[in-house]
Design an enzyme around this catalytic site. Structure first.
Site, mmCIF file in Angstrom:
data_model
loop_
_atom_site.group_PDB
_atom_site.id
_atom_site.type_symbol
_atom_site.label_atom_id
_atom_site.label_comp_id
_atom_site.label_asym_id
_atom_site.label_seq_id
_atom_site.Cartn_x
_atom_site.Cartn_y
_atom_site.Cartn_z
ATOM 1 N N HIS A 1 39.386 37.032 31.545
ATOM 2 C CA HIS A 1 40.601 36.343 31.965
ATOM 3 C C HIS A 1 40.198 35.078 32.707
ATOM 4 O O HIS A 1 39.158 35.021 33.363
ATOM 5 C CB HIS A 1 41.458 37.259 32.839
ATOM 6 C CG HIS A 1 42.209 38.283 32.044
ATOM 7 N ND1 HIS A 1 42.662 39.460 32.581
ATOM 8 C CD2 HIS A 1 42.582 38.306 30.734
ATOM 9 C CE1 HIS A 1 43.294 40.167 31.648
ATOM 10 N NE2 HIS A 1 43.250 39.481 30.519
ATOM 11 N N ASP B 1 40.872 33.483 35.391
ATOM 12 C CA ASP B 1 40.545 33.414 36.816
ATOM 13 C C ASP B 1 39.196 34.036 37.148
ATOM 14 O O ASP B 1 38.751 33.976 38.296
ATOM 15 C CB ASP B 1 41.651 34.064 37.661
ATOM 16 C CG ASP B 1 41.906 35.526 37.308
ATOM 17 O OD1 ASP B 1 41.770 35.888 36.126
ATOM 18 O OD2 ASP B 1 42.249 36.306 38.222
#
Length: 304
Positions: A62, A64
């Site tokens: 992901h 982040d």
């Protein structure tokens, strides 16, 4: 020395108080990075984490948790780095990290290897192993445990002198488990001078996950568990929907696993820097809990 510095402790997107996911583990002069969200290279500079690492371990891909790797590697290239770097991650690492490395017009100036790993793998090092375990998020995700090898028992020099063992190489051989012969013909065994083997330390990083039995098993008796706590109890349904944990759920994992300390990270932007509501929920279950903040360094001492 074994310590962890939190480079980013926020979830999803950076805020004024928290950058996104990143950890630097420092052990006996070695630095290992876990996850690399956007802006992590600046966080490393800000908090005194050098660029001398050789390995980066990703829990998943992901944004982040991995967008910062491109800038970090480009910066090191501009610093004339020549030493290789290895990037480890679950399924998809070759495709996703390979794409991240190809961004921009610059070419990598040092060797970079991408290694796909999976739950059950164990990466052996001289004095510790990195154990990969399964986690429960919305993608191919893993967690990591740094498990130090059992150490030699404590050597008793006073007892060695009493037995007439001359200081020097014989002490070292005894400490390593050898029986030695003295100049006067006597033999001395390690059992006479060396205590019981001593356990090493274990540090566990959950990455993003729901409470999950493989995580509990990997954390059994750990000295430090770093567990995500994206939400409070009032957002329990949201935690299930998004594949995250509440603070109380993370605390229950720590309690069931019998860890010594728990640090909560990956905090939603809806909470303040100190997140007192999350801390209160967790400590009601597991008192030895703290909330991570960017720049926090936590030492992991030996039990003794």
């Amino acid at each position: 020395m074994l310590s962890v510095t939190f480079l980013g402790t926020g979830a999803a997107c950076p805020t004024i108080d928290r950058n996104v996911a990143g950890l630097a583990v420092q052990r006996e002069g070695e630095t290992i990075l876990f996850d690399c969200g956007e802006g992590n290279q600046r966080q490393m500079m800000r908090y005194g984490v050098g660029f001398s690492f050789t390995d980066v371990f990703f829990t998943h891909f992901h944004a982040d948790h991995m967008l910062g790797i491109t800038g970090l590697l480009r910066t090191m290239g501009l610093q004339d780095r020549t030493a290789p770097v290895t990037l480890y991650g679950p399924r998809g690492a070759q495709r996703i990290l390979g794409a991240a490395l190809s961004l921009g017009v610059e070419r990598n100036k040092f060797p970079i290897e991408i290694v796909e790993i999976q739950a059950g793998d164990r990466i052996g090092r001289t004095e510790y192993d990195i154990v990969i375990f399964e986690t429960d998020h919305r993608a191919d995700t893993v967690g990591y445990a740094i498990v130090e090898h059992t150490r030699l028992g404590r050597f008793h020099p006073e007892r060695a002198r009493e037995l007439g063992v001359p200081e020097g190489p014989l002490w070292g051989r005894l400490h390593k488990g050898e029986t030695v012969a003295l100049p006067d013909g006597r033999t001395v065994s390690p059992a006479d001078l060396v205590g019981a083997p001593r356990p090493g330390r274990t540090l566990v990083y959950s990455g993003d996950t729901r409470p999950h039995m493989p995580l509990v098993e990997a954390s059994r008796g750990a000295d430090l568990l770093i567990h995500e706590a994206t939400f409070g109890g009032d957002e329990a349904e949201r935690a299930v929907e998004t594949g995250h944990s509440t603070a109380a759920e993370a605390a229950r994992v720590a309690l069931e696993a019998g860890v010594r300390r728990l640090v909560l990270t990956h905090i939603s932007p809806r909470y303040s820097r100190d997140a007192p509501e999350l801390l209160g929920e967790a400590r009601a279950v597991f008192p030895e809990t703290i909330i991570a903040r960017d720049g926090l360094t936590v030492e992991v001492p030996f039990v003794e």
